[in-house]
Design a protein around this motif. Structure first.
Motif, PDB file in Angstrom:
ATOM      1  N   GLU A 277      -4.678  42.867  28.317  1.00  0.00           N
ATOM      2  CA  GLU A 277      -3.656  41.839  28.531  1.00  0.00           C
ATOM      3  C   GLU A 277      -4.191  40.646  29.314  1.00  0.00           C
ATOM      4  O   GLU A 277      -3.497  39.641  29.428  1.00  0.00           O
ATOM      5  CB  GLU A 277      -2.452  42.423  29.267  1.00  0.00           C
ATOM      6  N   ALA A 278      -5.397  40.758  29.817  1.00  0.00           N
ATOM      7  CA  ALA A 278      -5.986  39.636  30.553  1.00  0.00           C
ATOM      8  C   ALA A 278      -7.491  39.772  30.536  1.00  0.00           C
ATOM      9  O   ALA A 278      -8.041  40.874  30.661  1.00  0.00           O
ATOM     10  CB  ALA A 278      -5.481  39.601  31.993  1.00  0.00           C
ATOM     11  N   VAL A 279      -8.167  38.636  30.362  1.00  0.00           N
ATOM     12  CA  VAL A 279      -9.627  38.591  30.335  1.00  0.00           C
ATOM     13  C   VAL A 279     -10.081  37.518  31.321  1.00  0.00           C
ATOM     14  O   VAL A 279      -9.449  36.457  31.434  1.00  0.00           O
ATOM     15  CB  VAL A 279     -10.147  38.268  28.917  1.00  0.00           C
ATOM     16  N   ALA A 280     -11.156  37.796  32.008  1.00  0.00           N
ATOM     17  CA  ALA A 280     -11.673  36.849  33.014  1.00  0.00           C
ATOM     18  C   ALA A 280     -12.411  35.712  32.328  1.00  0.00           C
ATOM     19  O   ALA A 280     -13.628  35.563  32.431  1.00  0.00           O
ATOM     20  CB  ALA A 280     -12.583  37.578  33.997  1.00  0.00           C
ATOM     21  N   ILE A 281     -11.647  34.887  31.620  1.00  0.00           N
ATOM     22  CA  ILE A 281     -12.185  33.743  30.912  1.00  0.00           C
ATOM     23  C   ILE A 281     -11.321  32.533  31.214  1.00  0.00           C
ATOM     24  O   ILE A 281     -10.115  32.645  31.432  1.00  0.00           O
ATOM     25  CB  ILE A 281     -12.233  34.012  29.388  1.00  0.00           C
ATOM     26  N   LYS A 282     -11.942  31.364  31.253  1.00  0.00           N
ATOM     27  CA  LYS A 282     -11.220  30.119  31.475  1.00  0.00           C
ATOM     28  C   LYS A 282     -11.739  29.064  30.508  1.00  0.00           C
ATOM     29  O   LYS A 282     -12.937  28.793  30.481  1.00  0.00           O
ATOM     30  CB  LYS A 282     -11.407  29.646  32.920  1.00  0.00           C
ATOM     31  N   PRO A 283     -10.838  28.522  29.673  1.00  0.00           N
ATOM     32  CA  PRO A 283      -9.425  28.845  29.519  1.00  0.00           C
ATOM     33  C   PRO A 283      -9.227  30.089  28.644  1.00  0.00           C
ATOM     34  O   PRO A 283     -10.125  30.467  27.918  1.00  0.00           O
ATOM     35  CB  PRO A 283      -8.872  27.600  28.812  1.00  0.00           C
ATOM     36  N   GLY A 354     -16.029  29.510  39.579  1.00  0.00           N
ATOM     37  CA  GLY A 354     -16.887  30.675  39.732  1.00  0.00           C
ATOM     38  C   GLY A 354     -16.188  32.010  39.613  1.00  0.00           C
ATOM     39  O   GLY A 354     -16.838  33.057  39.633  1.00  0.00           O
ATOM     40  N   GLN A 355     -14.862  32.000  39.470  1.00  0.00           N
ATOM     41  CA  GLN A 355     -14.116  33.259  39.452  1.00  0.00           C
ATOM     42  C   GLN A 355     -14.010  33.872  38.058  1.00  0.00           C
ATOM     43  O   GLN A 355     -13.847  35.080  37.915  1.00  0.00           O
ATOM     44  CB  GLN A 355     -12.716  33.026  40.023  1.00  0.00           C
ATOM     45  N   ARG A 356     -14.083  33.022  37.026  1.00  0.00           N
ATOM     46  CA  ARG A 356     -14.014  33.512  35.652  1.00  0.00           C
ATOM     47  C   ARG A 356     -15.120  32.866  34.826  1.00  0.00           C
ATOM     48  O   ARG A 356     -15.610  31.793  35.166  1.00  0.00           O
ATOM     49  CB  ARG A 356     -12.645  33.168  35.029  1.00  0.00           C
ATOM     50  N   GLU A 357     -15.502  33.520  33.756  1.00  0.00           N
ATOM     51  CA  GLU A 357     -16.463  32.918  32.830  1.00  0.00           C
ATOM     52  C   GLU A 357     -15.785  31.707  32.193  1.00  0.00           C
ATOM     53  O   GLU A 357     -14.773  31.846  31.515  1.00  0.00           O
ATOM     54  CB  GLU A 357     -16.867  33.939  31.759  1.00  0.00           C
ATOM     55  N   SER A 358     -16.347  30.536  32.419  1.00  0.00           N
ATOM     56  CA  SER A 358     -15.680  29.297  32.030  1.00  0.00           C
ATOM     57  C   SER A 358     -16.381  28.634  30.854  1.00  0.00           C
ATOM     58  O   SER A 358     -17.615  28.667  30.750  1.00  0.00           O
ATOM     59  CB  SER A 358     -15.638  28.318  33.210  1.00  0.00           C
ATOM     60  N   TYR A 359     -15.572  28.012  30.001  1.00  0.00           N
ATOM     61  CA  TYR A 359     -16.087  27.330  28.815  1.00  0.00           C
ATOM     62  C   TYR A 359     -15.656  25.871  28.851  1.00  0.00           C
ATOM     63  O   TYR A 359     -14.457  25.557  28.910  1.00  0.00           O
ATOM     64  CB  TYR A 359     -15.586  28.014  27.548  1.00  0.00           C
ATOM     65  N   LEU A 360     -16.637  24.981  28.842  1.00  0.00           N
ATOM     66  CA  LEU A 360     -16.399  23.545  28.886  1.00  0.00           C
ATOM     67  C   LEU A 360     -16.881  22.941  27.577  1.00  0.00           C
ATOM     68  O   LEU A 360     -18.007  23.192  27.143  1.00  0.00           O
ATOM     69  CB  LEU A 360     -17.135  22.912  30.062  1.00  0.00           C
ATOM     70  N   TRP A 361     -16.058  22.132  26.959  1.00  0.00           N
ATOM     71  CA  TRP A 361     -16.371  21.639  25.628  1.00  0.00           C
ATOM     72  C   TRP A 361     -17.039  20.278  25.678  1.00  0.00           C
ATOM     73  O   TRP A 361     -16.813  19.470  26.560  1.00  0.00           O
ATOM     74  CB  TRP A 361     -15.121  21.611  24.749  1.00  0.00           C
ATOM     75  N   GLY A 378     -12.927  12.864  29.815  1.00  0.00           N
ATOM     76  CA  GLY A 378     -11.478  12.991  29.876  1.00  0.00           C
ATOM     77  C   GLY A 378     -10.952  14.240  30.531  1.00  0.00           C
ATOM     78  O   GLY A 378      -9.748  14.500  30.501  1.00  0.00           O
ATOM     79  N   GLY A 379     -11.811  15.071  31.124  1.00  0.00           N
ATOM     80  CA  GLY A 379     -11.339  16.255  31.820  1.00  0.00           C
ATOM     81  C   GLY A 379     -11.301  17.484  30.931  1.00  0.00           C
ATOM     82  O   GLY A 379     -11.337  17.392  29.702  1.00  0.00           O
ATOM     83  N   ASP A 380     -11.203  18.660  31.584  1.00  0.00           N
ATOM     84  CA  ASP A 380     -11.271  19.920  30.844  1.00  0.00           C
ATOM     85  C   ASP A 380     -10.018  20.766  31.028  1.00  0.00           C
ATOM     86  O   ASP A 380     -10.071  21.980  31.126  1.00  0.00           O
ATOM     87  CB  ASP A 380     -12.517  20.716  31.252  1.00  0.00           C
ATOM     88  N   SER A 381      -8.857  20.131  31.044  1.00  0.00           N
ATOM     89  CA  SER A 381      -7.595  20.862  31.127  1.00  0.00           C
ATOM     90  C   SER A 381      -7.358  21.630  29.837  1.00  0.00           C
ATOM     91  O   SER A 381      -7.623  21.132  28.737  1.00  0.00           O
ATOM     92  CB  SER A 381      -6.438  19.885  31.364  1.00  0.00           C
TER      93      SER A 381
END
Length: 418
Positions: A277-283, A354-361, A378-381
């Motif tokens: 139900e939850a994975v340590a990924i952002k976003p 640093g808390q979750r594996e993050s993906y920036l496009w 333009g930001g990574d929201s």
């Protein structure tokens, strides 16, 4: 909360690929591009079919020309001309040669081809001015493939090269896996269709179009079930229809912890076994995955359900990272399921908490033989769908890393649009 690697492996372990016998179908070669081969292809033809010439020149006996040079040419009688597509009519004897063209069948008695650039023809004689090697420019029968062996293995995608091989083997009907059936829908009272007039607080259902395009790119059959309001009974009816008709179900929205997020609750009520139900990924943190096993519709089978986040970028990132590999395995591909990560030099400062594996496009490109990655402006929201357009890579920032400086290496998930 599962880490990304563990979550990805759990999902792949849940996937049961299509069965080559129950889920196979025979299709015409003209419609085979992009399909997955279900059974081995075995040909009764050798490749090459017979000894043939790899060069325009003269078919000769090596022993007649082995010692020649420009001062002492071998002089041979031309006894026939052999164009491609014709069968030789004569046998080469000592002192004979045959004019031959690329792809033409070698005559009996010849074992070597001398290219025309080192020969001079006069009437029915040819002067060979350079000694070749034995067997030079001869493609031997069965050198590439011997009849009766496996020509193409199951689990490969049929692309242009494979189509050419199948055509050459005169395989006009191809046994492939059927296309996986995937049902998709979006949840949320706030969602409307693109052709509707927007009212205050409403949003266009862009996720469905993005996911539909991604699925079509993977070659699956998609059943689009539209927008489902945030009502448990409406969600139950749609979800039940989806899991009884599809191999896989993908919905977006309704998987967080809000008062109107009912996806996990309805999954459980319908007999789904929730795997995460939850994975340590952002976003993409609120990813819900459930397995339905047993009597579904008219058969006993399994169906994997992906409840993706509603935020547009979150939905796409989780699709690329988790769903796409699952579909590749489901489709019958023998390997290559996992996302394609490449090492690149970051041309931008990349930041994460640093808390979750993050993906920036952003954009991945080759420069001087090395990959470079530049962050989209333009930001990574996760709600900023606009600057995702035109990007082709997701830079992965590992857990525990807060910043990647310009010039440092970063792993980038390649997004393929072809």
């Amino acid at each position: 909360m599962l880490n990304v690697t563990t979550a990805a492996q759990i999902i792949l372990d849940l996937i049961q690929p299509l069965d080559p016998h129950q889920d196979g179908e025979s299709i015409d070669l003209n419609h085979a591009r992009g399909r997955i081969l279900a059974v081995p292809v075995i040909s009764n033809l050798d490749f090459p079919h017979w000894d043939n010439s790899a060069m325009d020149g003269y078919a000769v006996r090596y022993q007649d020309v082995q010692g020649c040079d420009e001062q002492h040419p071998a002089i041979l009688e031309i006894i026939e001309t052999i164009p491609a597509g014709s069968q030789p009519q004569k046998t080469l004897e000592a002192g004979n040669a045959a004019r031959i063209f690329t792809g033409a069948m070698m005559p009996i008695g010849a074992d070597t081809v001398v290219m025309q650039e080192v020969c001079q023809a006069t009437g029915d004689r040819v002067y060979v001015k350079s000694a070749p090697q034995l067997g030079q420019f001869v493609r031997k029968q069965a050198a590439y493939y011997q009849a009766g062996n496996t020509l193409l293995s199951p689990g490969i995608m049929i692309n242009p090269a494979e189509l050419a091989v199948l055509a050459a083997a005169q395989c006009t009907q191809v046994q492939v896996y059927r296309r996986p059936q995937v049902a998709i829908f979006s949840t949320g009272d706030e969602l409307v269709e693109p052709d509707q007039s927007l009212q205050p607080g409403q949003l266009v259902d862009s996720n469905r179009y993005a996911l539909l395009a991604g699925l079509q790119q993977l070659g699956v059959e998609v059943e689009v079930l539209g927008i489902v309001p945030d009502q448990p009974e409406a969600l139950r009816k749609t979800m039940e229809k989806a899991v009884t008709s599809a191999d896989m179900v993908i919905s977006s929205g309704g998987v967080s912890v809000g008062d109107y997020d009912y996806v996990a609750e309805v999954m459980t009520a319908l007999g789904g076994k929730i795997q995460m139900e939850a994975v340590a990924i952002k976003p993409g943190k609120p990813l819900t995955v459930a397995e339905f096993v047993g009597k579904l519709g008219n058969s006993s089978r399994s169906c994997l359900y992906f409840g993706l986040p509603g935020n547009p970028v979150s939905a796409l990132v989780t699709f690329w990272r988790f769903v796409q590999p699952a579909i590749k395995k489901l489709s019958g591909l023998s390997g290559g399921w996992n996302p394609n990560f490449v090492k690149a030099i970051s041309m931008s400062v990349l930041r994460s908490n640093g808390q979750r594996e993050s993906y920036l496009w952003g954009n991945l490109y080759l420069s001087g033989g090395k990959y470079e990655f530049r962050l989209a402006p333009g930001g990574d929201s996760s709600g900023n769908l606009i600057n995702l357009a035109g990007t082709n890579g997701l830079a992965m920032i590992p857990v525990g890393t807060r910043e990647v400086a310009v010039g440092e290496d970063v792993l980038v998930l390649m997004l393929s649009w072809i």
